[in-house]
Design a protein around this motif. Structure first.
Motif, PDB file in Angstrom:
ATOM      1  N   THR A 100      -4.694   2.391  -1.547  1.00 18.70           N
ATOM      2  CA  THR A 100      -6.153   1.536  -1.397  1.00 18.70           C
ATOM      3  C   THR A 100      -7.002   2.065  -0.452  1.00 18.70           C
ATOM      4  O   THR A 100      -6.698   2.369   0.610  1.00 18.70           O
ATOM      5  N   HIS A 160      -8.334   1.746  -6.354  1.00 17.24           N
ATOM      6  CA  HIS A 160      -7.038   1.748  -5.711  1.00 17.24           C
ATOM      7  C   HIS A 160      -6.557   2.651  -6.600  1.00 17.24           C
ATOM      8  O   HIS A 160      -7.034   2.661  -7.909  1.00 17.24           O
ATOM      9  N   HIS A 162      -2.673   3.195  -8.658  1.00 13.52           N
ATOM     10  CA  HIS A 162      -1.554   2.806  -8.943  1.00 13.52           C
ATOM     11  C   HIS A 162      -0.790   3.761  -9.379  1.00 13.52           C
ATOM     12  O   HIS A 162      -1.088   4.726 -10.209  1.00 13.52           O
ATOM     13  N   VAL A 188       6.367   3.578   3.739  1.00 12.24           N
ATOM     14  CA  VAL A 188       5.106   3.297   3.533  1.00 12.24           C
ATOM     15  C   VAL A 188       4.127   3.517   4.768  1.00 12.24           C
ATOM     16  O   VAL A 188       2.947   3.876   4.633  1.00 12.24           O
ATOM     17  N   VAL A 240      -3.090   0.599   4.403  1.00  6.15           N
ATOM     18  CA  VAL A 240      -2.071   0.115   3.843  1.00  6.15           C
ATOM     19  C   VAL A 240      -1.750   1.004   2.414  1.00  6.15           C
ATOM     20  O   VAL A 240      -2.448   0.990   1.781  1.00  6.15           O
ATOM     21  N   TYR A 242       1.082   0.229  -0.510  1.00 11.38           N
ATOM     22  CA  TYR A 242       1.947  -0.983  -0.615  1.00 11.38           C
ATOM     23  C   TYR A 242       3.031  -0.389  -1.920  1.00 11.38           C
ATOM     24  O   TYR A 242       2.756   0.298  -2.663  1.00 11.38           O
ATOM     25  N   LYS A 244       6.205  -1.360  -4.235  1.00 14.32           N
ATOM     26  CA  LYS A 244       6.911  -2.678  -4.980  1.00 14.32           C
ATOM     27  C   LYS A 244       8.537  -2.122  -5.018  1.00 14.32           C
ATOM     28  O   LYS A 244       8.765  -0.953  -5.175  1.00 14.32           O
TER      29      LYS A 244
END
Length: 396
Positions: A100, A160, A162, A188, A240, A242, A244
């Protein structure tokens, strides 16, 4: 409140006044997107009339605009794209990673979409490939499918990327498949630091090459010292990234991709009402706990349209990209080698049958066969009044 409310309904009702209020200030690409969505599944695009051979019921089906920003036209495009991607899936865990841009950078990106969205893709993918290739981490060449989203749930500008990444990669010599840990791909914090450095270094290079524009409140950033002072806060702040946990198998990967690859800024399902108060829609407030994230917002119609138009992509910009093992230039050979190392039998792709003529769905009254009895050119209405018609329910 209407369950059938669509973005095209809002644009047809409020679009002309909105464009008149911003005449001379709207990019041609935004005007084209608005026109496409307004005309989608209306007489403006033509269509056909089908009649039931049993009961005589008539039905009008107007054509779709097929614009990639139209909420109504993404279903078929997503299904076709997913059918092609299904053959690329590997019997390994897949991870979801999100890169992001900070808000200060996002403001610059809004005025420099083509350049900075491309830089976002470039910096994020290079970050993943570099850290994955490092022997201290994975030590392998990975594959990436990346999708750009430019919006937050409330239609704010929030660019951002994905990424869907298989849990492992090929060794540098191509002789081994190196698996990641079951629930961990790459650190990360390390990804965030390299992403920040790569992006800011190349952003400054773009500035020095005079490839950035600054308008309105950002106009002072055209001065290099002012630009550097503007970037100072984000240089020392954590960016940041991220990650999952892995998906529960290839089917879950496909289900995820079907939701994300062809998503537009807002779906028709989220629209609740359109009246003199504005546009009411559902959104997620991620600052709340999971049980209370679903919220309802009403925006003045002009503001709603303005926010949607923030997310119109530059002409020809590719918002789905593939890297590493999944790059188009080497995907077939790379996947064949991975399957060989994983002892996975590769089944030949089925032959694509010749396209058959599209037949209308069965009659909604009696279930009988519907037959096309009239082709409608653009802007033309059918000859004679049909017994039942719905111009918003045309074929995709």
């Amino acid at each position: 409140m209407s369950a059938s409310l669509a973005l095209g309904d809002i644009f047809r009702a409020a679009g002309p006044a909105w464009r008149a209020a911003h005449i001379g200030r709207l990019p041609l690409q935004q005007l084209k997107v608005m026109a496409a969505i307004e005309h989608c599944r209306t007489a403006a695009l033509g269509g056909h009339v089908a009649a039931c051979g049993d009961c005589g019921h008539w039905r009008i089906a107007y054509n779709s605009c097929r614009n990639r920003h139209c909420p109504r036209c993404q279903g078929n495009a997503a299904r076709t794209w997913l059918a092609d991607r299904e053959a690329d899936l590997l019997p390994v865990g897949y991870f979801h990673v999100v890169f992001t841009l900070p808000a200060r950078i996002a403001d610059i990106a809004l005025q420099n979409k083509a350049v900075l969205y491309a830089l976002l893709f470039q910096a994020a993918s290079e970050t993943m490939m570099t850290i994955a290739a490092d022997p201290r981490h994975l030590g392998a060449r990975i594959g990436i499918t990346a999708v750009l989203h430019s919006w937050g749930s409330a239609l704010t500008h929030h660019p951002h990327v994905h990424m869907i990444v298989p849990g492992g990669g090929l060794s540098p010599d191509g002789r081994r498949w190196i698996s990641s840990r079951p629930a961990f791909l790459l650190p990360v914090r390390v990804l965030g630091k390299l992403f920040r450095r790569l992006f800011l270094t190349r952003l400054l290079a773009l500035f020095d090459a005079d490839r950035l524009v600054f308008r309105g409140q950002l106009a002072p950033l055209a001065d290099r010292r002012t630009f550097l002072r503007y970037l100072a806060p984000v240089r020392g702040r954590r960016w940041v990234v991220y990650a999952k946990p892995p998906f529960a198998g290839p089917k879950a990967v496909l289900a995820y991709l079907s939701r994300y690859t062809h998503r537009v800024a807002i779906s028709n399902r989220r629209l609740l009402a359109f009246n003199e108060n504005g546009v009411t829609f559902r959104y997620k407030d991620y600052r709340r706990d999971t049980a209370h994230q679903q919220q309802v917002m009403t925006l003045a119609t002009d503001e709603f349209i303005r926010r949607f138009m923030l997310h119109v992509l530059p002409r020809g910009f590719h918002r789905i990209r593939h890297y590493g093992l999944l790059a188009s230039s080497s995907r077939k050979a790379s996947l064949a080698r991975v399957r060989e190392l994983l002892n996975v039998i590769s089944t030949p792709a089925p032959e694509v049958p010749e396209a058959e003529p599209v037949t209308p769905p069965p009659c909604p009254c009696c279930g009988g066969p519907m037959v096309v009895i009239q082709i409608l050119p653009r802007w033309c209405q059918p000859r004679g009044p049909p017994q039942a018609s719905d111009p918003t329910k045309g074929s995709p």
